[in-house]
Scaffold this motif. Structure first.
Motif, PDB file in Angstrom:
ATOM      1  N   VAL A   1       0.874  -1.255  -0.093  1.00 48.68           N
ATOM      2  CA  VAL A   1      -0.030  -0.074  -0.024  1.00 48.68           C
ATOM      3  C   VAL A   1       0.997   1.182   0.028  1.00 48.68           C
ATOM      4  O   VAL A   1       0.655   2.092  -0.812  1.00 48.68           O
ATOM      5  N   GLU A   2       1.943   1.257   0.833  1.00 47.50           N
ATOM      6  CA  GLU A   2       2.789   2.336   0.970  1.00 47.50           C
ATOM      7  C   GLU A   2       3.642   2.639  -0.612  1.00 47.50           C
ATOM      8  O   GLU A   2       3.659   3.786  -0.827  1.00 47.50           O
ATOM      9  N   LYS A   3       3.867   1.625  -1.327  1.00 54.56           N
ATOM     10  CA  LYS A   3       4.620   1.643  -2.420  1.00 54.56           C
ATOM     11  C   LYS A   3       3.605   2.216  -3.418  1.00 54.56           C
ATOM     12  O   LYS A   3       4.049   3.142  -4.286  1.00 54.56           O
ATOM     13  N   ALA A   4       2.358   1.879  -3.381  1.00 55.14           N
ATOM     14  CA  ALA A   4       1.444   2.372  -4.344  1.00 55.14           C
ATOM     15  C   ALA A   4       1.607   3.732  -4.348  1.00 55.14           C
ATOM     16  O   ALA A   4       1.404   4.669  -5.254  1.00 55.14           O
TER      17      ALA A   4
ATOM     18  N   GLY B   1       4.808   5.726  -5.389  1.00 52.25           N
ATOM     19  CA  GLY B   1       5.362   5.717  -6.842  1.00 52.25           C
ATOM     20  C   GLY B   1       4.707   4.533  -7.460  1.00 52.25           C
ATOM     21  O   GLY B   1       4.798   4.731  -8.819  1.00 52.25           O
ATOM     22  N   GLY B   2       4.251   3.760  -7.004  1.00 53.30           N
ATOM     23  CA  GLY B   2       3.535   2.768  -7.624  1.00 53.30           C
ATOM     24  C   GLY B   2       3.904   1.211  -7.355  1.00 53.30           C
ATOM     25  O   GLY B   2       4.963   1.015  -7.028  1.00 53.30           O
ATOM     26  N   VAL B   3       3.078   0.275  -7.522  1.00 51.65           N
ATOM     27  CA  VAL B   3       3.378  -1.021  -7.096  1.00 51.65           C
ATOM     28  C   VAL B   3       2.596  -1.959  -8.189  1.00 51.65           C
ATOM     29  O   VAL B   3       1.680  -1.503  -8.718  1.00 51.65           O
ATOM     30  N   GLU B   4       3.428  -2.987  -8.446  1.00 49.31           N
ATOM     31  CA  GLU B   4       2.641  -4.103  -9.399  1.00 49.31           C
ATOM     32  C   GLU B   4       1.167  -4.515  -8.808  1.00 49.31           C
ATOM     33  O   GLU B   4       1.070  -4.700  -7.464  1.00 49.31           O
ATOM     34  N   ARG B   5       0.223  -4.357  -9.839  1.00 49.46           N
ATOM     35  CA  ARG B   5      -1.091  -4.846  -9.240  1.00 49.46           C
ATOM     36  C   ARG B   5      -1.263  -6.106  -8.752  1.00 49.46           C
ATOM     37  O   ARG B   5      -1.746  -6.565  -7.755  1.00 49.46           O
ATOM     38  N   ASN B   6      -0.481  -7.096  -9.502  1.00 45.88           N
ATOM     39  CA  ASN B   6      -0.526  -8.551  -8.975  1.00 45.88           C
ATOM     40  C   ASN B   6       0.055  -8.723  -7.457  1.00 45.88           C
ATOM     41  O   ASN B   6      -0.703  -9.420  -6.895  1.00 45.88           O
ATOM     42  N   SER B   7       0.935  -7.952  -7.287  1.00 47.05           N
ATOM     43  CA  SER B   7       1.834  -8.011  -5.907  1.00 47.05           C
ATOM     44  C   SER B   7       0.818  -7.688  -4.989  1.00 47.05           C
ATOM     45  O   SER B   7       0.769  -8.154  -3.837  1.00 47.05           O
ATOM     46  N   LEU B   8       0.098  -6.475  -5.055  1.00 45.06           N
ATOM     47  CA  LEU B   8      -0.793  -5.952  -4.256  1.00 45.06           C
ATOM     48  C   LEU B   8      -1.884  -6.755  -3.942  1.00 45.06           C
ATOM     49  O   LEU B   8      -2.517  -6.982  -2.801  1.00 45.06           O
ATOM     50  N   ILE B   9      -2.636  -7.388  -5.079  1.00 45.82           N
ATOM     51  CA  ILE B   9      -3.748  -8.022  -4.933  1.00 45.82           C
ATOM     52  C   ILE B   9      -3.361  -9.367  -4.164  1.00 45.82           C
ATOM     53  O   ILE B   9      -4.034  -9.807  -3.198  1.00 45.82           O
ATOM     54  N   ASN B  10      -2.068 -10.105  -4.490  1.00 45.14           N
ATOM     55  CA  ASN B  10      -1.697 -11.272  -3.714  1.00 45.14           C
ATOM     56  C   ASN B  10      -1.812 -10.895  -2.309  1.00 45.14           C
ATOM     57  O   ASN B  10      -1.964 -11.683  -1.433  1.00 45.14           O
ATOM     58  N   ALA B  11      -0.874  -9.792  -1.973  1.00 48.50           N
ATOM     59  CA  ALA B  11      -0.715  -9.566  -0.740  1.00 48.50           C
ATOM     60  C   ALA B  11      -2.130  -9.203   0.077  1.00 48.50           C
ATOM     61  O   ALA B  11      -2.224  -9.548   1.216  1.00 48.50           O
ATOM     62  N   TYR B  12      -3.083  -8.584  -0.422  1.00 51.39           N
ATOM     63  CA  TYR B  12      -4.447  -8.323   0.045  1.00 51.39           C
ATOM     64  C   TYR B  12      -4.914  -9.751   0.555  1.00 51.39           C
ATOM     65  O   TYR B  12      -5.655  -9.816   1.402  1.00 51.39           O
ATOM     66  N   LYS B  13      -4.867 -10.487  -0.610  1.00 55.16           N
ATOM     67  CA  LYS B  13      -5.614 -11.980  -0.356  1.00 55.16           C
ATOM     68  C   LYS B  13      -4.979 -12.600   0.791  1.00 55.16           C
ATOM     69  O   LYS B  13      -5.676 -13.182   1.719  1.00 55.16           O
ATOM     70  N   ARG B  14      -3.588 -12.751   1.044  1.00 59.42           N
ATOM     71  CA  ARG B  14      -3.111 -12.982   2.059  1.00 59.42           C
ATOM     72  C   ARG B  14      -3.190 -12.266   3.425  1.00 59.42           C
ATOM     73  O   ARG B  14      -3.877 -13.078   4.452  1.00 59.42           O
TER      74      ARG B  14
END
Length: 89
Positions: free
Chosen positions: A26-29, A32-45
């Protein structure tokens, strides 16, 4: 930045690490931005660790209060933006 993440003392060490990874995404987003898949996978966990909607609101609210970063808004943007590969806050 210097702040503490909202964590529960009931969580196992690997769960704490995974929650911190989610908030890091979330901070990275916002920074400056974060890869969508990384964010969604982290949220699922994160949701495996915090399945309750009310507990999620409480923890994410504490995070937003401390950092100014809304995990809700970033996750919503990521879920609605399948074509976008990098999510920015």
């Amino acid at each position: 930045m210097s702040y503490q993440y909202p964590i529960s003392h009931d969580w196992k060490i690997d769960e704490i690490v995974d929650v911190i990874k989610f908030f890091g995404c979330v901070e990275k987003a916002y920074e400056g931005g974060v890869e969508r898949n990384s964010l969604i996978n982290a949220y699922k966990r994160f949701k495996e660790i915090v399945p309750s909607k009310s507990e999620e609101k409480k923890i994410c609210g504490e995070f937003e209060e401390t950092t100014g970063y809304s995990s809700y808004k970033i996750i919503k943007k990521a879920m609605e933006s399948e074509a976008i590969q990098k999510i920015k806050g």
